[in-house]
Enzyme design. Structure first.
Site, PDB file in Angstrom:
ATOM      1  N   CYS A 233     -36.598  -3.474  -0.227  1.00 18.23           N
ATOM      2  CA  CYS A 233     -37.922  -2.870  -0.040  1.00 18.23           C
ATOM      3  C   CYS A 233     -37.809  -1.495   0.616  1.00 18.23           C
ATOM      4  CB  CYS A 233     -38.826  -3.785   0.773  1.00 18.23           C
ATOM      5  SG  CYS A 233     -38.187  -4.170   2.417  1.00 18.23           S
TER       6      CYS A 233
ATOM      7  N   CYS B 106     -10.396 -19.547  15.737  1.00 15.90           N
ATOM      8  CA  CYS B 106     -10.131 -18.921  14.437  1.00 15.90           C
ATOM      9  C   CYS B 106      -9.987 -19.984  13.361  1.00 15.90           C
ATOM     10  CB  CYS B 106      -8.861 -18.078  14.516  1.00 15.90           C
ATOM     11  SG  CYS B 106      -8.375 -17.331  12.949  1.00 15.90           S
TER      12      CYS B 106
ATOM     13  N   GLY C 100      -0.612   4.511  -0.400  1.00 17.07           N
ATOM     14  CA  GLY C 100      -1.585   5.596  -0.395  1.00 17.07           C
ATOM     15  C   GLY C 100      -1.386   6.522   0.786  1.00 17.07           C
ATOM     16  N   GLY C 101      -2.485   6.808   1.514  1.00 15.45           N
ATOM     17  CA  GLY C 101      -2.416   7.757   2.618  1.00 15.45           C
ATOM     18  C   GLY C 101      -1.440   7.345   3.688  1.00 15.45           C
TER      19      GLY C 101
ATOM     20  N   GLY D  26       0.826  -1.204   0.000  1.00 15.03           N
ATOM     21  CA  GLY D  26       0.000   0.000   0.000  1.00 15.03           C
ATOM     22  C   GLY D  26       0.856   1.248   0.000  1.00 15.03           C
TER      23      GLY D  26
END
Length: 615
Positions: free
Chosen positions: A168, A438, A21-22, A19
Site C-alpha cells: 500500500c 541456536c 569476487g571483491g 567466492g
C-alpha cells in the site's frame, strides 16, 4: 612455534576458498603470497564490467568468463608452483557435500549472499572443518572465526532480513525515494517487460465508477496493432504519471494530512512544441545502425544527450529518458519482452527504473535521485571499496594461520570501521561460545505459528524450509512419516506421491494432520542439517505476516502449549508405529533410510560469555 614450523603448516594445508569476487581476488593473491600451495576456489559467477574497478585479477577481455577460472590463471602467472583447482559452479551443488569439505584443513568465505553463507556454515559444521567468514559494505567489514563446539557458528546470531515495504505504501502513499524506486522496479518494469501473466498492482483502483475493469487493465500495457513504439511510450507515460494520479486524487480522504501528488502529462512537460519527438525514433528507424548497442549494453542516455550518471536530471530530461528507454526495449529487445526481470547490470533497465522513479518522486514531492544513486538503491548496492576488501582479505589469512597452528585462543573477530573508535579503525573482539538457543549448531527446536487451515505443505517447504531455514534439499517429516523429500535422487514414484501432498492444507494431511501441537522435522541431508519445529495454530496475523506464518524460538510457546505438545508427541509415536510397514501414501523406503540418518544432539555449552574488546 618456530618460523620453519609455521611455513610447513602453511605449505601443507589444503584450503577451500568460496567466492572469487571483491574479497576473493584479494584473498587468493594474499594466500599464495603468504605461501599457501594447495587451494580450491568455488564461484558460480562470470565477470562483469562493473567488477573491474576493484577485482584486480580481471581485465576487460575477461568479461563474460568464469571468475574462478580467470582468477586461477591470473595468479598462476606470478606463482606457477601453486596448485589451484577452480570450480565454476554453485557451492550449493550436490558435488560439494560433506565428504568434499572434509578434505580441507580450513574453509575461507568471500561470499556476497546470506543463503550461500548459511549453506557453507552447515557443511563446515558437519565436516568439522574451521570456517573463517567475512564481508564488506563500503568502508565497513568484518572477519569472524567459527569452530564447531568452540565458537559461535555463523547462524548463532540472527541476521537482519532484507528490508521490505508494504504494497500500500509503494502503490499509494510513497514518502521516500526508495519507495519510488521499488515501485518502478517491481511494478511498471515488470508490467511492461516482464511476465504479463503475473498479477501486478500497477494501476490505481478506487471504489468509484472510474475504476477500470481488469480485462482493460491487462490489455492496456500491450502494444496495440499498428501502434508505433513512440505512440506506445507516450500512452503508457500519460497512464502511469497522469491518469493514475488523477484517479488517486479522487480519494480525497487520503490527502487530508498529506501533500497531494501532481499529475504529469507529456503535453504539460514538453508543451505544444512536443520536443520529446526529437530524441526518439519511430519503430526504431533511427536505430538500425546501432546494432552494437544490443542487450544489456543498450543505453537510452546517449540518445537523449545525458552523459553523467552522477548528475541530477530535470523532470523533462527524466521524461525523455523514460520515453526513449521504452522505445529501445520495443525496437531493439522485443524478443526479451515477457521474460525480463530487473538486473542492476542491465543499463537500459536501470535507466528506465531511474526515470520512472524520478517522475513519480517529482509527482509526490519526493527528492529525485541520480542514476548512480538510483542504481545502488534498486540493486541494494553499497558500492564496494577495494582497500576494504584488501584489509579484510589480510585479516582472513591471519586468522587462518592461527587456526592452522591450533592457536584458537589467539583468534579474534575483527571489525573494520569507517570512523576511528578509540583511535582504531580495526576493532578485534573475543569470540563467543556457541549459542545454546541456536537451531543449527545446538539444534534447539523452533516454533511455527501458522494457520493450519489455510497454509499448504508447499508453503512450508518453500517459505519456511527453503527461505527461512535455508535448506537446499529439504525433507519434511512428521514422526516416522516422510511428507516431502526433494533432491536429484528421488525415484519417480516417490516424487509423485510427495508432489500430490504439496498443495494439501496442513490440517488435511494424512495419516496425521499437522495441527496445533504437532512436531515436524525439517532436514537437509546434504547439509547434515536437522531442525525440530513445533506447530502452533494461529488465525490472526498482521499485514506484515500476510502469508499467515511466523517462525521463532520456543518463547512463542505458552505452558499450555508445552503440555499439548508432549501429549501430541506421544500420540504421533503411536500413530506412526501403525503405518511404518505398509501405507505407501506416507512411508517410502527412502523415508525409512532417511530416518536412519538422524543427527544426535550436541551437548549444550554452559552458556554465552561476555564479549570483550581487545584494544
Amino acid at each position: 612455534m618456530s618460523a620453519m614450523a609455521d611455513r610447513g603448516v602453511i605449505e601443507n594445508s589444503k584450503v577451500l576458498m568460496v567466492g572469487a569476487g571483491g574479497i576473493g581476488c584479494e584473498l587468493l593473491k594474499t594466500l599464495v603470497l603468504t605461501g599457501f600451495k594447495h587451494i580450491h576456489v568455488i564461484d558460480m559467477d562470470t565477470i562483469e564490467v562493473s567488477n573491474l574497478n576493484r577485482q584486480f585479477l580481471f581485465r576487460k577481455r575477461h568479461v563474460g568468463m568464469s571468475k574462478a577460472q580467470v582468477a586461477r590463471e591470473a595468479v598462476l602467472r606470478f606463482r606457477p608452483d601453486v596448485e589451484i583447482v577452480a570450480h565454476h559452479a554453485n557451492v550449493k551443488s550436490s558435488q560439494f557435500n560433506v565428504e568434499y569439505f572434509q578434505q580441507f584443513s580450513i574453509v575461507l568465505n568471500g561470499l556476497d549472499n546470506l543463503d550461500a553463507r548459511r549453506h557453507v556454515n552447515r557443511l563446515c559444521l558437519a565436516a568439522d572443518v574451521p570456517l573463517v567468514e567475512s564481508g564488506t559494505t563500503g568502508y565497513l567489514g568484518q572477519v569472524t572465526v567459527h569452530v564447531k563446539g568452540r565458537t559461535e557458528c555463523y547462524e548463532c546470531q540472527p541476521k537482519p532480513a532484507p528490508k521490505t515495504y508494504p504494497v500500500c505504501t509503494i502503490t499509494s502513499t510513497p514518502s521516500k525515494p526508495v519507495h519510488c524506486i521499488v515501485w518502478a522496479k517491481d511494478l511498471p518494469f515488470l508490467k511492461l517487460f516482464g511476465d504479463k501473466t503475473l498479477s501486478n498492482d500497477l494501476d490505481v483502483r478506487t471504489s468509484g465508477a472510474e475504476t477500470s475493469n481488469e480485462q482493460e487493465e491487462a490489455s492496456f500495457f500491450d502494444l496495440q496493432k499498428d501502434e508505433t513504439s513512440k505512440a506506445y511510450a507516450a500512452r503508457v507515460f500519460d497512464r502511469l504519471f497522469g491518469q493514475n494520479i488523477e484517479i488517486a486524487l479522487k480519494n480525497e480522504g487520503a490527502w487530508k494530512e498529506r501533500r497531494k501528488p501532481t499529475p504529469l502529462f507529456i503535453a504539460d512537460i514538453f508543451g505544444s512544441e512536443d520536443k520529446h519527438e526529437e530524441n526518439g525514433s519511430e519503430n526504431g528507424s533511427a536505430l538500425e545502425n546501432k546494432s552494437k548497442d544490443e542487450g544489456s549494453a543498450l543505453s537510452a542516455m546517449t540518445k537523449v544527450g545525458l552523459k553523467n550518471p552522477q548528475e541530477m536530471w530535470s523532470v523533462k530530461e527524466n521524461a525523455k529518458l523514460f520515453l526513449e528507454s521504452v522505445r529501445l526495449f520495443l525496437d531493439k529487445r522485443k524478443q526479451e519482452i515477457g521474460k525480463l526481470t530487473f538486473d542492476k547490470d542491465d543499463q537500459l533497465a536501470v535507466e528506465f527504473v531511474t526515470a520512472a522513479a524520478n517522475l513519480r518522486a517529482h509527482s509526490f514531492g519526493i527528492p529525485m535521485q541520480t542514476l548512480f544513486d538510483a542504481k545502488g538503491i534498486a540493486g541494494n548496492i553499497i558500492h564496494a571499496i577495494a582497500t576494504t576488501n584488501a584489509i579484510i582479505a589480510g585479516l582472513i589469512v591471519l586468522e587462518a594461520i592461527k587456526l592452522l597452528e591450533k592457536n584458537l585462543e589467539a583468534c579474534r573477530m575483527t571489525y573494520c570501521l569507517e570512523h576511528a573508535s578509540r583511535k582504531l579503525l580495526l576493532m578485534p573482539c573475543e569470540m563467543d561460545v556457541p549459542n545454546p538457543k541456536c537451531y543449527v549448531c545446538s539444534q534447539t527446536p523452533l516454533v511455527l505459528e501458522v494457520n493450519t487451515s489455510t497454509v499448504t505443505l508447499r508453503d512450508v517447504v518453500e517459505k519456511i524450509a527453503r527461505k527461512k531455514l535455508a535448506a537446499s534439499f529439504p525433507t519434511i517429516m512428521q514422526g516416522y512419516n516422510v511428507l516431502c523429500e526433494t533432491g536429484d535422487d528421488i525415484d519417480p514414484h516417490s516424487a509423485a506421491i510427495y508432489e500430490a501432498k504439496l498443495d494439501m492444507k496442513l490440517d488435511s494431511l494424512t495419516p496425521v494432520p499437522i495441527v496445533d501441537g504437532v512436531e515436524i522435522t525439517i532436514e537437509d541431508l546434504q547439509q547434515d542439517f536437522s531442525c525440530s519445529v513445533y506447530v502452533k495454530h494461529r488465525e490472526d496475523f498482521s499485514e506484515e505476516e500476510a502469508d499467515e506464518m511466523r517462525l521463532g524460538g520456543l518463547d512463542l510457546l505458552t505452558p499450555a502449549d508445552t503440555q499439548a505438545t508432549a501429549k501430541t508427541e506421544a500420540a504421533l509415536k503411536s500413530s506412526s508405529a501403525e503405518i511404518v510397514d505398509g501405507d505407501e501414501d506416507t512411508v517410502m523406503i527412502d523415508g525409512v533410510s532417511a530416518l536412519g540418518t538422524k543427527r544426535k544432539l550436541e551437548e549444550e555449552p554452559q552458556g554465552p560469555v561476555q564479549k570483550k574488546m581487545k584494544v
